[in-house]
Design a protein around this motif. Sequence first.
Motif, mmCIF file in Angstrom:
data_model
loop_
_atom_site.group_PDB
_atom_site.id
_atom_site.type_symbol
_atom_site.label_atom_id
_atom_site.label_comp_id
_atom_site.label_asym_id
_atom_site.label_seq_id
_atom_site.Cartn_x
_atom_site.Cartn_y
_atom_site.Cartn_z
ATOM 1 N N THR A 1 21.454 -12.098 1.880
ATOM 2 C CA THR A 1 22.048 -12.516 1.017
ATOM 3 C C THR A 1 21.713 -14.104 0.603
ATOM 4 O O THR A 1 20.971 -14.713 1.397
ATOM 5 N N LEU A 2 22.223 -14.498 -0.487
ATOM 6 C CA LEU A 2 21.660 -15.858 -1.044
ATOM 7 C C LEU A 2 22.342 -16.870 0.049
ATOM 8 O O LEU A 2 21.532 -17.818 0.695
ATOM 9 N N ARG A 3 23.564 -16.543 0.617
ATOM 10 C CA ARG A 3 24.076 -17.567 1.492
ATOM 11 C C ARG A 3 23.163 -17.720 2.852
ATOM 12 O O ARG A 3 22.947 -18.570 3.338
ATOM 13 N N GLY A 60 27.088 -23.549 1.674
ATOM 14 C CA GLY A 60 28.003 -23.423 0.444
ATOM 15 C C GLY A 60 27.672 -24.689 -0.510
ATOM 16 O O GLY A 60 27.533 -24.706 -1.697
ATOM 17 N N GLU A 61 27.566 -25.786 0.219
ATOM 18 C CA GLU A 61 27.298 -26.951 -0.632
ATOM 19 C C GLU A 61 25.962 -26.966 -1.218
ATOM 20 O O GLU A 61 25.955 -27.283 -2.412
ATOM 21 N N ALA A 62 24.905 -26.434 -0.596
ATOM 22 C CA ALA A 62 23.574 -26.339 -1.395
ATOM 23 C C ALA A 62 23.615 -25.618 -2.459
ATOM 24 O O ALA A 62 22.941 -25.753 -3.537
ATOM 25 N N LEU A 63 24.315 -24.434 -2.165
ATOM 26 C CA LEU A 63 24.405 -23.416 -3.290
ATOM 27 C C LEU A 63 25.174 -23.894 -4.540
ATOM 28 O O LEU A 63 24.761 -23.714 -5.666
ATOM 29 N N LEU A 84 25.150 -21.919 -7.928
ATOM 30 C CA LEU A 84 24.986 -20.348 -7.805
ATOM 31 C C LEU A 84 25.832 -20.047 -6.686
ATOM 32 O O LEU A 84 25.900 -19.067 -6.132
ATOM 33 N N SER A 85 27.108 -20.953 -6.454
ATOM 34 C CA SER A 85 28.125 -20.487 -5.413
ATOM 35 C C SER A 85 28.643 -19.169 -5.575
ATOM 36 O O SER A 85 28.941 -18.580 -4.675
ATOM 37 N N HIS A 86 28.899 -18.852 -6.951
ATOM 38 C CA HIS A 86 29.688 -17.461 -7.244
ATOM 39 C C HIS A 86 28.700 -16.270 -6.937
ATOM 40 O O HIS A 86 29.004 -15.380 -7.053
ATOM 41 N N LEU A 87 27.358 -16.684 -6.521
ATOM 42 C CA LEU A 87 26.527 -15.293 -6.255
ATOM 43 C C LEU A 87 26.000 -15.303 -4.672
ATOM 44 O O LEU A 87 25.269 -14.625 -4.283
ATOM 45 N N ALA A 88 26.863 -16.067 -4.138
ATOM 46 C CA ALA A 88 26.633 -16.136 -2.593
ATOM 47 C C ALA A 88 26.190 -14.926 -2.007
ATOM 48 O O ALA A 88 25.266 -14.691 -0.867
#
Lengths: 352, 272
Positions: free
Chosen positions: A107-109, A131-134, A139-143
């Motif tokens: 996943t992105l995370r 989380g901070e970097a996303l 793009l946090s909502h797509l983690a």
Amino acid sequence: MANTAETAAAPGTPVVRLDGVSREYGKASGAFAAVSDLSLDVPRGSFTTLLGPSGCGKTTTLRMIAGFVRPTSGRILLEGADATSTPPEKRNIGMVFQSYALFPHMTLRDNVAFGLRTRRIAKPEVLRRAGEALELVGLSHLADRRPAQLSGGQQQRVALARAVAVRPSVLLLDEPLSNLDARLRVQMRQELLRVQRETGLTAVLVTHDQDEALELSDHLVIMNGGRLEQQGAPREVFPAPANRFVAEFLGYQNFLTVPGHGPVTVRPEHTRLLADGEAAGGDGVLLDAQVRGVTYQGSHCLVEVAAASGDGEATLHCLHPGDDVRPGARVRIALPHRHLVALAGGAGTEDR
Amino acid sequence: MFRRSAMVALLVPGLAVLAFGFLYPVAATLAAPPDGDPATVARETAALLSDPYLLPVIARTIRVAVVTTAACLLLGFPVAYLISRAPARWAGRLLALAIFPLMLNTVVRTYGWLVLLGSNGLISDVSAALGLGRPQLLYTETAINLGLVQLFLPIMILSCYSSLSQQDPRLEEAARGLGASPGRAFRQVVLPLAMPGALVGCTLVFAGAVTAFTTPQLLGGARERILSTLLYSRVNVSLDWPAASAVALVMTVLVLAVSVLSGRLTPKGSAQ
């Protein structure tokens, strides 16, 4: 996010120093030097761009800084320490690839957290920083998505987040925008710049796009044939190219020899086209010329002329505000002294 | 792009071959064996599964197939990995070299093993010269394993290579750049992404090892029977067709089970 690397050296030390670095390929006979005797400092906090045509050695240089390519001679210093033979995983770099190179099975995370997990950071801290970097790239909502579910622009932002999440000494950007379409590419430039400013990271960008280089960098390094041609701030380099190669690469088109000046270049907008009998006004070089072609561009015309210069006939491109010249017309071209850029002889031309 | 009707039309020849060449014979074998009724096959299958002579044959078949598959994976994956990371001008030649054994007839290849492993063969001679005596090499399970590994290694290499060569080599570099050691990058990035190819390779090799006949017949003989050689002797020697049907049934179930298992293990959405 914290500033620069966790192991910051003295403020004056360049983040990256290349000391007489060469990289040759092939056997001793007929060896090909991708990079020859390159010495270069990347100033702390700078956005440094390696600019040049394909095959100029800029990517090899970046890959040597990253540790994926070993120099055949010379030294590489990172944060003031010799890192010539340090493997990539011990260099504390953050690299963004042209192909994004996101891990498709994560996943992105997990992509963003990958570099943090290799660093033995406690799990809650890993998740917080990922989380901070996303968040930083919006793009946090797509983690929880996988890379394949994202657009090219989004994938490149994840790649950027993954690289900055580890707080690298230096952010290495290998033509990161080349795979994006033209409109998105221009948008992403500002995104890159914003992320670099907000994180305070030192960045090294490789590109063949002069507009991108001029817009993004505060330190410009122009390379050709494995060698450094010229470096400095874009505002210093652009108006004063050192030689014909640099001038051509930055979009200069007019090359001529002027008595008393030697080889020079001049931008089309700095030439004046004088009609028969019109006074030159002010100091400058006057050349007799004949109009070859006129391209109408609305607010002005681009006029191509054959001008008599010091070494015979030279083709010049002149920006002319009117629409009153026709092919075949005899004109004079005025070139103000202060806009003539003297070029070092020889270098570069034949390499193109 | 084809229209739907054209697509269906294109499927017909392949499906017809499958139906008449595979499904019909399987159904016929199980439902109406040449001399007997379906109940005979069921009875023979039950007998097979409880016969103290035949159970070890089933166990040996599974053992041989598992060992062959594991050995092919362990030997083949690194080769496939190296070929996939070799410079383009080398990759083609190395791949051709790796699959070259496929171009040799199985009987020819197996006779090579007979020469090597025979009681007057090279290995035996060396062993005797060293004062270690002449070990029994031929007609052992080890001989079958050796022959089958050599037979199926190219298939494993090709399967793994197909997955590995599609991987962007930058993925491994990205992992290294993010602080992963070469081992960690391999375990967490290269290996998981190569799983689909490795699983296909394992399924093909397992199915091939269970059903291979020439190699186990020549290298194992009557001494080390596996299901395929047992099937042959039931058909051609004892002419016991219902018993042969029972053996075929067990073999089919074995191969199907492994291919279902492999399908389950393949990560969802792993196609790149």
